[in-house]
Design an enzyme around this catalytic site. Structure first.
Site, PDB file in Angstrom:
ATOM      1  N   ASP A  53       0.800  -1.232   0.000  1.00  0.00           N
ATOM      2  CA  ASP A  53       0.000   0.000   0.000  1.00  0.00           C
ATOM      3  C   ASP A  53       0.835   1.286   0.000  1.00  0.00           C
ATOM      4  O   ASP A  53       0.334   2.344  -0.358  1.00  0.00           O
ATOM      5  CB  ASP A  53      -0.936   0.006   1.222  1.00  0.00           C
ATOM      6  CG  ASP A  53      -0.190  -0.216   2.540  1.00  0.00           C
ATOM      7  OD1 ASP A  53       1.047  -0.324   2.516  1.00  0.00           O
ATOM      8  OD2 ASP A  53      -0.845  -0.295   3.602  1.00  0.00           O
ATOM      9  N   HIS A  54       2.098   1.215   0.376  1.00  0.00           N
ATOM     10  CA  HIS A  54       2.905   2.431   0.497  1.00  0.00           C
ATOM     11  C   HIS A  54       3.644   2.772  -0.800  1.00  0.00           C
ATOM     12  O   HIS A  54       3.534   3.861  -1.318  1.00  0.00           O
ATOM     13  CB  HIS A  54       3.954   2.264   1.603  1.00  0.00           C
ATOM     14  CG  HIS A  54       3.435   2.430   2.989  1.00  0.00           C
ATOM     15  ND1 HIS A  54       2.509   1.588   3.551  1.00  0.00           N
ATOM     16  CD2 HIS A  54       3.732   3.347   3.949  1.00  0.00           C
ATOM     17  CE1 HIS A  54       2.262   1.979   4.798  1.00  0.00           C
ATOM     18  NE2 HIS A  54       2.988   3.046   5.056  1.00  0.00           N
ATOM     19  N   ASP A  84       4.104  -1.170  11.362  1.00  0.00           N
ATOM     20  CA  ASP A  84       3.644   0.162  11.004  1.00  0.00           C
ATOM     21  C   ASP A  84       3.042   0.782  12.258  1.00  0.00           C
ATOM     22  O   ASP A  84       2.301   0.123  12.991  1.00  0.00           O
ATOM     23  CB  ASP A  84       2.589   0.096   9.887  1.00  0.00           C
ATOM     24  CG  ASP A  84       2.328   1.479   9.329  1.00  0.00           C
ATOM     25  OD1 ASP A  84       2.879   1.799   8.261  1.00  0.00           O
ATOM     26  OD2 ASP A  84       1.599   2.251   9.981  1.00  0.00           O
ATOM     27  N   ARG A 136      -0.499  12.863  10.178  1.00  0.00           N
ATOM     28  CA  ARG A 136       0.818  13.464  10.442  1.00  0.00           C
ATOM     29  C   ARG A 136       1.053  14.670   9.547  1.00  0.00           C
ATOM     30  O   ARG A 136       0.806  14.594   8.352  1.00  0.00           O
ATOM     31  CB  ARG A 136       1.929  12.439  10.197  1.00  0.00           C
ATOM     32  CG  ARG A 136       1.951  11.412  11.294  1.00  0.00           C
ATOM     33  CD  ARG A 136       3.081  10.421  11.169  1.00  0.00           C
ATOM     34  NE  ARG A 136       3.001   9.562  12.331  1.00  0.00           N
ATOM     35  CZ  ARG A 136       3.377   8.287  12.365  1.00  0.00           C
ATOM     36  NH1 ARG A 136       3.906   7.722  11.299  1.00  0.00           N
ATOM     37  NH2 ARG A 136       3.254   7.595  13.470  1.00  0.00           N
ATOM     38  N   SER A 186       6.906   7.189  13.035  1.00  0.00           N
ATOM     39  CA  SER A 186       6.728   5.893  12.387  1.00  0.00           C
ATOM     40  C   SER A 186       7.529   4.779  13.053  1.00  0.00           C
ATOM     41  O   SER A 186       8.371   5.005  13.914  1.00  0.00           O
ATOM     42  CB  SER A 186       7.116   5.992  10.922  1.00  0.00           C
ATOM     43  OG  SER A 186       8.473   5.688  10.770  1.00  0.00           O
ATOM     44  N   ARG A 221       9.472   2.811  11.229  1.00  0.00           N
ATOM     45  CA  ARG A 221      10.514   2.411  10.267  1.00  0.00           C
ATOM     46  C   ARG A 221      11.835   2.146  10.961  1.00  0.00           C
ATOM     47  O   ARG A 221      12.419   3.024  11.598  1.00  0.00           O
ATOM     48  CB  ARG A 221      10.649   3.465   9.155  1.00  0.00           C
ATOM     49  CG  ARG A 221      11.122   4.822   9.596  1.00  0.00           C
ATOM     50  CD  ARG A 221      10.983   5.849   8.488  1.00  0.00           C
ATOM     51  NE  ARG A 221       9.576   6.142   8.237  1.00  0.00           N
ATOM     52  CZ  ARG A 221       9.111   7.315   7.828  1.00  0.00           C
ATOM     53  NH1 ARG A 221       9.923   8.313   7.570  1.00  0.00           N
ATOM     54  NH2 ARG A 221       7.811   7.505   7.641  1.00  0.00           N
TER      55      ARG A 221
END
Ligand code: MIC
Ligand code: SF4
Length: 645
Positions: free
Chosen positions: A64-65, A119, A379, A534, A536
């Site tokens: 999806d990203h 996520d 965000r 995030s 990440r």
């Protein structure tokens, strides 16, 4: 003893530790999710564990990203993810099926279960009574391997909702109110649990808007009870069998209680550049708007988009405004199309974007220079939209639609429209053909790797003395978007550490990678809430690749702290917070690690200015200590899995 929902779910999954706020605990994970931008790394790490099949109840891999395919990289990664899922017992949600959190809520959320996702907005499924937590990819890999998830037992903040939302005020305004009161640091070490009579008036997607954006509080997660509303939602998704009741005992208590009167709540808006910079929409009304974006995992459900469709019906967006709409999932897209919403969007001049993260992560639709963009997202960190000097505001879909129609920031109540009420469908359109189950014969599947997938680095134990310069000195609330930006240019490099490392701190200081490489080692120094945002893990991996050995700050955000430890970067806090003022960029520091132990301060010498201060390693458990001593979690986990086998 009486328990709240959070305590009940943790108790049902507790594998180690005491349920005392602040103590290290370990819980069993029932489900995992990954998305493509963090997933490739998570699966490479899972592969390195040498386990043939996931050991969870359910694991899902979403795409999806990374959807802008301006080169082969993203498409190659998608193919890798699909083949990997088929081979290792993982469901695969194909690109086009929607944003991981929205699809997971619709098709897989299960009250009372635990979900760990790579996520930070994984708590979205908390709207359906799950304990859903965001973490780094390596923690997901370990959970897929059947290992427990380690966390600090949170405090539980009860948010008591009373009354009922008034027309044009919606769930987004509730979470913006919580952010206004508690700030982006207010949730660290806490779970926000919603209760009270107001809860019954909120649908599951509305609850999920709130739990989703609870991530911006820095919270461990947020959760709603599982009640008749949850049952009705699951029934409409054809999954009533997945429902079970999870409500707080009548005399359950909370570590703190916030009360929000929904009747008195007004439309709110988060101003640049932080989700907690919240004002009433009327306070900033009249500000000219260049762009409006409606979508993201926070606000792109069927009800959100149909409400917007009714507001736009028969009108055209104001001159000078570009309106982009990205439906949260294929289910939402299909139903909004069937029920006439899409026609209204097109008629109003909206730009229809695919069911994906899109502009939320800077994947296209960047605002114009110095433009104001009003978004239904979660965000608005500096630079995240792709335009550094843009001003991004966060608001409800209703407020976004009002801004799109008038061309200035507008309270939706001031449009003079009759109240709009979109009820939840009795039956959602259910079609799971875009979710591929794992292969029946995994042995026949070959994992397909493109040239963009680089080898995983491994690191050894740290040396006895960490010595090097302060490579950068930063203030409070540094986000992972500052540390390791995303966006159309950088995200495709997520599977390629050497390439992505060239962008570390790109938004703040483009010379950082070159300076770090020249020094070969060093420290990062910052203020409070370092690494918010995030999940990440590249925000730990890439600095490590550039030589960063330790990060010294006033306080850390939860997920980033865990990621630093997972990759063997020593996290340190000042024993005296004001010592932060005494350290300058480029100072040469030296830290003797021979005395490294749990809860014991270490002496840090500033060789340039010739003084010593005390710093505290932020290690919560023997396990954290072992990870740092081993140089990271991967080598530690391999040894542990061998032992348990
Ligand atoms: C985000 O909203 O910042 C992201 C992109 O979804 C991240 C994950 C990532 O960086 O891949 C998150 O929230 O964890
Ligand atoms: Fe995607 Fe934005 Fe949600 Fe992150 S916050 S998962 S980028 S929609």
């Amino acid at each position: 003893m009486a328990q709240n929902v959070t305590q009940k779910i943790i108790a049902a999954h507790l594998l180690a530790g005491e349920m005392q706020p602040g103590s290290a605990i370990a819980i069993r994970i029932d489900q995992t999710l990954t998305q493509d931008a963090t997933g490739t790394m998570a699966y490479l790490q899972f592969e390195a564990l040498g386990i043939p099949k996931v050991r969870t109840e359910l694991s899902v891999s979403y795409v999806d990203h990374n959807m802008l395919q301006s080169g082969y990289e993203n498409a190659d990664d998608h193919r890798f993810l699909q083949s990997f899922a088929a081979k290792y017992g993982i469901h695969f949600s194909r690109p086009g099926n929607g944003i991981c959190h929205q699809v997971h809520l619709e098709r897989f959320s299960r009250p009372g279960r635990t979900l760990l996702g790579s996520d930070s907005h994984t708590p979205t499924s908390g709207g359906a009574g799950m304990l859903a937590i965001g973490a780094g990819g390596l923690d997901i890999a370990l959970a897929m391997g059947g290992l427990p998830f380690h966390l600090t037992m949170p405090q539980v903040i009860g948010v008591k909702l009373i009354g009922r939302l008034q027309p044009f005020v919606s769930a987004k305004d509730i979470i913006l109110e919580v952010l206004r009161r508690k700030t982006v640091k207010g949730g660290v070490g806490k779970v926000f649990e919603y209760f009270g009579p107001g809860v019954a008036h909120l649908s599951v997607p509305a609850r999920s808007t709130i739990t989703n954006m609870g991530a911006e509080l820095g919270a461990t997660t947020s959760v709603f009870p599982s009640d008749e509303v949850t049952r009705e939602y699951l029934r409409a998704q054809g999954r009533e069998a997945d429902w079970s009741p999870w409500v707080a005992d009548p005399d359950a208590s909370y570590d703190e209680v916030l009360e929000i009167d929904l009747d008195a709540l007004e439309p709110l808006i988060a101003c640049p550049h932080s989700p907690d910079n919240v004002k009433k929409v009327r306070e900033v009304a009249g500000t000219p708007v260049a762009q409006v974006a409606i979508g993201s995992c926070t606000n792109s459900s069927y009800t959100d988009l149909m409400t917007v469709a009714h507001m736009l019906a028969g009108k055209v967006v104001a001159d000078g405004v570009s309106l982009g709409i990205s439906p949260g999932s294929r289910q939402v897209m299909e139903m909004v199309t069937r029920d006439g919403g899409l026609l209204r969007f097109i008629g109003a001049g909206a730009r229809i974007l695919e069911s994906a993260c899109g502009p939320c992560i800077g994947m296209g639709f960047a605002p114009p220079s110095e433009g104001v963009s009003v978004r239904s997202f979660n965000r608005n960190f500096y630079g995240r939209s792709g335009t550094k000097n843009a001003s991004v505001y966060l608001a409800s879909p209703e407020t976004c639609a009002a801004c799109a129609l008038t061309g200035v920031i507008t309270d939706p109540r001031d449009l003079g429209l009759a109240p709009i009420s979109v009820s939840l469908p009795h039956q959602f359109l259910v079609d799971d053909r875009m979710i591929l189950p794992p292969a029946a014969e995994p042995g026949k599947i070959e994992v397909l790797r493109g040239p963009n997938i680089a080898r995983l680095p491994t690191y050894g134990a740290p040396t006895e003395e960490l010595r090097g310069p302060v490579l950068i000195r930063l203030g409070d609330d540094i986000t992972t978007d500052h540390i390791m930006p995303a966006g159309a240019k950088v995200l495709p490099l997520r599977s390629n550490l050497p390439a992505i490392s060239e962008y570390v701190f790109h938004v703040l200081d483009e010379s950082f990678p070159a300076r770090a490489k020249a020094a070969g080692k060093g420290f990062i120094v910052a203020g409070q809430n370092y690494g918010q945002g995030s999940s990440r893990e590249h925000a730990a991996l890439a600095p490590r690749y550039l030589g960063v050995q330790a990060v010294l700050v006033q306080s850390f955000a939860r997920i980033h702290l865990a990621n630093l430890i997972n990759f063997g970067i020593l996290p340190l806090t000042f024993v005296q917070p004001q010592d932060y003022e005494r350290i300058a960029q480029e100072d040469e520091l030296s830290l003797d690690l021979r005395a490294l132990d749990l809860h014991k301060p270490l002496t840090l010498r500033n060789l340039t200015q010739n003084f010593a201060i005390e710093v505290l390693p932020q290690l919560a458990s023997e396990r954290d200590l072992a990870l740092i001593r081993k140089g990271g979690a991967l080598s530690w986990a391999r040894e542990n899995l061998e032992k348990s086998a």
